[in-house]
Design a protein around this motif. Sequence first.
Motif, PDB file in Angstrom:
ATOM      1  N   LEU A   1      -3.817   6.583  11.279  1.00 45.20           N
ATOM      2  CA  LEU A   1      -3.495   7.308  12.516  1.00 45.20           C
ATOM      3  C   LEU A   1      -2.022   7.168  12.859  1.00 45.20           C
ATOM      4  CD1 LEU A   1      -6.594   6.512  14.765  1.00 45.20           C
ATOM      5  CD2 LEU A   1      -6.002   8.696  13.700  1.00 45.20           C
ATOM      6  N   LEU A   2      -1.443   6.003  12.582  1.00 46.35           N
ATOM      7  CA  LEU A   2      -0.009   5.823  12.810  1.00 46.35           C
ATOM      8  C   LEU A   2       0.806   6.736  11.897  1.00 46.35           C
ATOM      9  CD1 LEU A   2       2.347   4.323  14.141  1.00 46.35           C
ATOM     10  CD2 LEU A   2       2.102   2.555  12.379  1.00 46.35           C
ATOM     11  N   VAL A   3       0.369   6.856  10.642  1.00 48.55           N
ATOM     12  CA  VAL A   3       1.063   7.749   9.706  1.00 48.55           C
ATOM     13  C   VAL A   3       0.986   9.197  10.188  1.00 48.55           C
ATOM     14  CG1 VAL A   3       1.016   8.685   7.372  1.00 48.55           C
ATOM     15  CG2 VAL A   3       0.720   6.234   7.730  1.00 48.55           C
ATOM     16  N   VAL A   4      -0.194   9.612  10.665  1.00 51.32           N
ATOM     17  CA  VAL A   4      -0.350  10.970  11.181  1.00 51.32           C
ATOM     18  C   VAL A   4       0.529  11.183  12.408  1.00 51.32           C
ATOM     19  CG1 VAL A   4      -1.981  12.601  12.190  1.00 51.32           C
ATOM     20  CG2 VAL A   4      -2.677  11.195  10.245  1.00 51.32           C
ATOM     21  N   ALA A   5       0.620  10.159  13.253  1.00 52.06           N
ATOM     22  CA  ALA A   5       1.455  10.277  14.456  1.00 52.06           C
ATOM     23  C   ALA A   5       2.922  10.482  14.102  1.00 52.06           C
ATOM     24  CB  ALA A   5       1.287   9.033  15.323  1.00 52.06           C
ATOM     25  N   LEU A   6       3.363   9.927  12.982  1.00 46.66           N
ATOM     26  CA  LEU A   6       4.763  10.093  12.573  1.00 46.66           C
ATOM     27  C   LEU A   6       5.094  11.527  12.192  1.00 46.66           C
ATOM     28  CD1 LEU A   6       5.265   6.853  10.420  1.00 46.66           C
ATOM     29  CD2 LEU A   6       6.131   7.305  12.726  1.00 46.66           C
TER      30      LEU A   6
ATOM     31  N   ALA B   1      -0.692   5.604  -1.731  1.00 49.66           N
ATOM     32  CA  ALA B   1      -1.154   5.395  -0.359  1.00 49.66           C
ATOM     33  C   ALA B   1      -2.325   6.302  -0.025  1.00 49.66           C
ATOM     34  CB  ALA B   1      -0.001   5.636   0.614  1.00 49.66           C
ATOM     35  N   GLY B   2      -2.286   7.544  -0.481  1.00 53.46           N
ATOM     36  CA  GLY B   2      -3.385   8.466  -0.212  1.00 53.46           C
ATOM     37  C   GLY B   2      -4.691   7.984  -0.816  1.00 53.46           C
ATOM     38  N   TYR B   3      -4.632   7.437  -2.022  1.00 53.04           N
ATOM     39  CA  TYR B   3      -5.844   6.900  -2.648  1.00 53.04           C
ATOM     40  C   TYR B   3      -6.359   5.683  -1.878  1.00 53.04           C
ATOM     41  CZ  TYR B   3      -8.878   4.580  -6.020  1.00 53.04           C
ATOM     42  OH  TYR B   3      -9.934   3.973  -6.629  1.00 53.04           O
ATOM     43  N   ALA B   4      -5.444   4.826  -1.441  1.00 54.45           N
ATOM     44  CA  ALA B   4      -5.857   3.641  -0.687  1.00 54.45           C
ATOM     45  C   ALA B   4      -6.515   4.033   0.637  1.00 54.45           C
ATOM     46  CB  ALA B   4      -4.648   2.742  -0.436  1.00 54.45           C
ATOM     47  N   PHE B   5      -5.931   4.973   1.353  1.00 57.45           N
ATOM     48  CA  PHE B   5      -6.502   5.397   2.631  1.00 57.45           C
ATOM     49  C   PHE B   5      -7.824   6.136   2.444  1.00 57.45           C
ATOM     50  CE2 PHE B   5      -2.045   5.214   4.391  1.00 57.45           C
ATOM     51  CZ  PHE B   5      -2.310   4.184   5.282  1.00 57.45           C
TER      52      PHE B   5
ATOM     53  N   PRO C   1      -8.578  -4.092   6.147  1.00 55.93           N
ATOM     54  CA  PRO C   1      -8.510  -4.202   7.605  1.00 55.93           C
ATOM     55  C   PRO C   1      -7.430  -3.292   8.199  1.00 55.93           C
ATOM     56  CG  PRO C   1      -8.612  -6.377   6.589  1.00 55.93           C
ATOM     57  CD  PRO C   1      -8.414  -5.398   5.477  1.00 55.93           C
ATOM     58  N   GLY C   2      -7.811  -2.564   9.250  1.00 57.16           N
ATOM     59  CA  GLY C   2      -6.861  -1.699   9.944  1.00 57.16           C
ATOM     60  C   GLY C   2      -6.531  -0.418   9.223  1.00 57.16           C
ATOM     61  N   ARG C   3      -7.374  -0.009   8.264  1.00 59.90           N
ATOM     62  CA  ARG C   3      -7.063   1.187   7.479  1.00 59.90           C
ATOM     63  C   ARG C   3      -6.955   2.423   8.361  1.00 59.90           C
ATOM     64  NH1 ARG C   3     -11.430   3.778   3.428  1.00 59.90           N
ATOM     65  NH2 ARG C   3     -12.334   4.201   5.482  1.00 59.90           N
TER      66      ARG C   3
END
Length: 281
Positions: A115-120, A98-102, A108-110
């Motif tokens: 940001l949703l992951v960071v919010a968690l 996931a880190g490589y993908a981000f 779309p919506g990356r």
Amino acid sequence: MNLSALRRGLGNSAVQAVLVVIGLLWLTPLAGLLVSSLRSTQDTAKGGWWTALTSPGQLSFDNYSALLGNAGMTQAFWNTVLISVPATFLVVVIAALAGYAFAWLDFPGRDAVFLLVVALLVVPVQIGLLPVAKLFGQLGLFGTIPGVVLFHVSYGLPFAIFLLRNYFAEIPREMLEAARMDGGSEWRIFTRLVVPVGRPALASLAIFQFLWVWNDMLVALLFADSSSQPLTVELQSQIRQFGSNIDVLAPGAFLSLVVPVAVFFAFQRHFVQGVMAGSVK
């Protein structure tokens, strides 16, 4: 040797002396627990563990023989291994992908998903205990080792993805573009380039995750039953009979402590480098 060089040498010596003292103080509880685990119940009742330093005849491995004969403690130890190792491995592998993908893949919506992951990261574990327990009960995972592993993986991923994404984003773009121009696929670039470069971050993440899971008791108390409970829960239950089973409790506690300490020292050279490089962009 001039005066400034002498001052620098004295300053370095003072710093090293202070660090040695701090290290010895930090290791004192571990040494005390080790000595206690080698003493009999009678010797423990007579005085503190430091008395064994002048009477080494008190020390023996009888307590560890008793520990191996305690079915509850041995089963709890293997339960801890069966929980900690998969939970650490899955978090590192999934977060690396996931880190490589981000960091380097456009989809779309990356940014919104990241940001949703960071919010968690700001969601306390306690908030999810009850709803996840109900969900696991419906799925038949409550009270099982896979259920405990799944909980640790799901709550460990946000921090892991955040750490590795920031680390991977620091890889020079020219390296990736050169690999693509040579015909490398994304999977080949990830396995042959990104993973070796990100080894310090992966090692530091593995330490974080392993220590958290190995020492966890809150999640295990709720999601593990008597047949799947880890060492922390078993030790907590053994403490209730502290006066009669110190011969099992002390070596069990030392075993629970020495494994994460050994893991930390084995990978400690990667620890600071990986955390500092992945914490900022």
